[in-house]
Design an enzyme around this catalytic site. Sequence first.
Site, short mmCIF file in Angstrom:
data_model
loop_
_atom_site.label_atom_id
_atom_site.label_comp_id
_atom_site.label_asym_id
_atom_site.label_seq_id
_atom_site.Cartn_x
_atom_site.Cartn_y
_atom_site.Cartn_z
N GLY A 294 16.94 40.84 -7.61
CA GLY A 294 16.52 39.59 -6.98
C GLY A 294 17.50 39.15 -5.91
O GLY A 294 18.69 39.46 -5.96
N CYS A 295 16.98 38.39 -4.94
CA CYS A 295 17.80 37.77 -3.89
C CYS A 295 18.65 38.83 -3.17
O CYS A 295 18.14 39.84 -2.74
CB CYS A 295 18.63 36.65 -4.49
SG CYS A 295 19.08 35.37 -3.31
N SER A 296 19.96 38.62 -3.05
CA SER A 296 20.78 39.61 -2.35
C SER A 296 20.86 40.92 -3.12
O SER A 296 21.09 41.98 -2.54
CB SER A 296 22.19 39.06 -2.12
OG SER A 296 22.83 38.77 -3.35
N GLY A 298 18.29 42.21 -4.34
CA GLY A 298 17.11 42.90 -3.83
C GLY A 298 17.38 43.61 -2.52
O GLY A 298 16.89 44.72 -2.29
#
Length: 564
Positions: A294-296, A298
Site C-alpha cells: 500500500g501507498c509508497s 505499492g
Amino acid sequence: MADRTTLENEAAQSTTALGPMIGLAREDFVGAIALLLRETASDPARSLKHARSVGEDMVKIMTGKSELAPDPKDKRFKDPAWQYNPFFRAGAQYFLAVQKGMSNWLEDLELDELERDRANFISNIIIDSLAPTNSLMGNPTAQKRLIDSGGLSLVKGLKNAYNDMVYNKGMVSQVDKRPFKLGENVAISKGSVVLRTEMMELVHYAPTTDEVHEVPQLTIPPQINKMYINDLTPDKSVVKYQLDNGIQTFVISWRNPSKDQGHWDMADYIKSCREAMEAVAAITKSKKVNVSAGCSGGQTAALLASKLAADGDSLLGSLTLMVCVLHPKQNDIEAGSLVSENGMQLARGRAAKKGVIEGDSLARGFAWLRPNDLIWNYVINNYLLGEDPPAFDVLFWNADATNLSASLMGDFLTLFETLAFTKKGEVEMADHKIDLSKVKSDLFILGGVTDHITPWKATYRSTQLFGSKDITYVLSQAGHMQAILNPPGNPKAKYYVQKKDGKLPGTADEWLQGTEETPGSWWPHWLGWVQDRSGKLKAAPKKQGNTKYKPLDPAPGLYVLEER
C-alpha cells in the site's frame, strides 16, 4: 463536549504518507505568500474595492443587519451560542466576512490555474488560523467548560500544552499513546522473525487453520511508519484475516534508518524485497509468491515487479496495490500546487545534508497542510477544553513515525518528476529501465472514495500501465488508511467493483458508470480473489521458517521497537 469520533475519523483519513509532499520546501510556502502580496500591490484599486466590500459587511454586522451565517456542516460553529448570543454571532460573522472577502478577491485576480490553486490553498490555511474558535476568548464551548469545571479544564489544557512542548517537540498531540503496548494489545498475531538483515526483518506468521494454500502472500509496507498497521488490533488485522482464511502470511518490517543509513536507496529496498521473496519461496516450497502493498510500499512493489520482469524472474504471482498512485498529476491533491521544481531540489539538498528526513519533521509538515483537521481540532480539544486526545489505534500507529533516508527520498521524487511508471524503458532505477508493460501478473488495485492523499481517480490510472490481462479495480467507501482497514462487520461499509463481464475503460469516470455498489467490506471480495490465485490446500506447517531461515524473535520483531 468534544466529538471524539469526529476527531478520530478526520485524523485517520489524514495519516502521513509519502508523495510529492516530501519534496515541498519552505520556499514554496514563501513563494505562494509572495504571490498574494504581489497581486495586492499590483492593482491597489482592485484591492481597495474588495476592502470596501468587507467594510460594508462589517458595518452590517455592527448594526445587526448582517445575514452572514456559518455553513451548517461547519462543526466549528455548532454550539448554539453562535446563533443566539449576539457577541458570538458577531464574532462568527466578522470571521465569515473576512473569509468571503478573501474568496471574492482571489476570484478577481488574473491568475493561471496553478497560481490560483496555490493562492487558494495558502489563503485557506491563513484564514482558518484566524477562526475565533481557536482561542479561549472566541470559543463558547471552551468557556462553558471552564465555568463548569471550576477552572480545571484550563489547568488541564495548560498541562497538555506543557507536555507537548517538552515531550512532543512542540506539536499538538493527536493521540493518547498510553493504552497501547506493542505485542500486548497491538500487533499480537503469533509468528516469528525468520530473516534479519541490516535493512529489514521478515516476519512469518503462524497459521491458524489446519490447511493453508500453497502460494504464500508477502506484504511490503511503506517505508515511513511501521509494519504493524497490517496487524493493528484483532478486529482490524489484515494479517489475522489472511491467516484465518488459510493464507500463508509474511510481512516485511523495515528498519528505521539513522543518519548513517541515509544512503539506502530504492535499489537497496528492491534487493531486500527480492531477498524476502526468495526466503518466503524457500520456506513454503512455492514457485510463486503473491505480493500486496500500500501507498509508497505499492510504488516499491510496482518497481519490484518491473525489475523481476526485466530479469525474466517468474517468482511474482499476483500483485495487490492499495491506495497507491503510480501516475501522479500535480492537481491530484490540494497542496500539489505548492510543489515546484526549485522546491524539490532544495528539499533534496537539505535531506542529503542531514542524511535522513526525520519522521516527526515530516509529520509536522504534513499536519500543517491540513491544519483544521490535524492541528486546530486538537488545539481546541487538548488545550481549550482540557481533554486528552483520543486513544485510537490508527492514530497510535500514525504517531509512530520513522525516518526516510535521503537517497530513497530522492528516488521517490524522481519517480514523481519523470512520471517513470508511465514510460516504457525511459527511466532507469534499481539497475534496470522501468517498464510496467512487461509485468503480466494478475492485479488487484484498491482506491478510497474520500482519500485526499492518494485520490481514487489517481489510483485508477494504474490500471492502464501494466501489461496484465487480468486487472480488478475496487473502490472502497472510505478515506486513506480507513479504505484499507475496512474489515467485515461495519454496517456502513460499501464498495464499488466492475461488473463481472466488464472491462476496465480508460478513465475512472467511465469505470464508475459500469460498476455495482456492494454493501459490506471489500475484504471478502479481495480474499476470494487472492485464494483463487493461491493454489491448492495443503497441511499447515507446524512451525515458522525452516532449517535455513530459523525463527529468531517473536512477531512483530525487534525493528518495530527501535526509535531514532
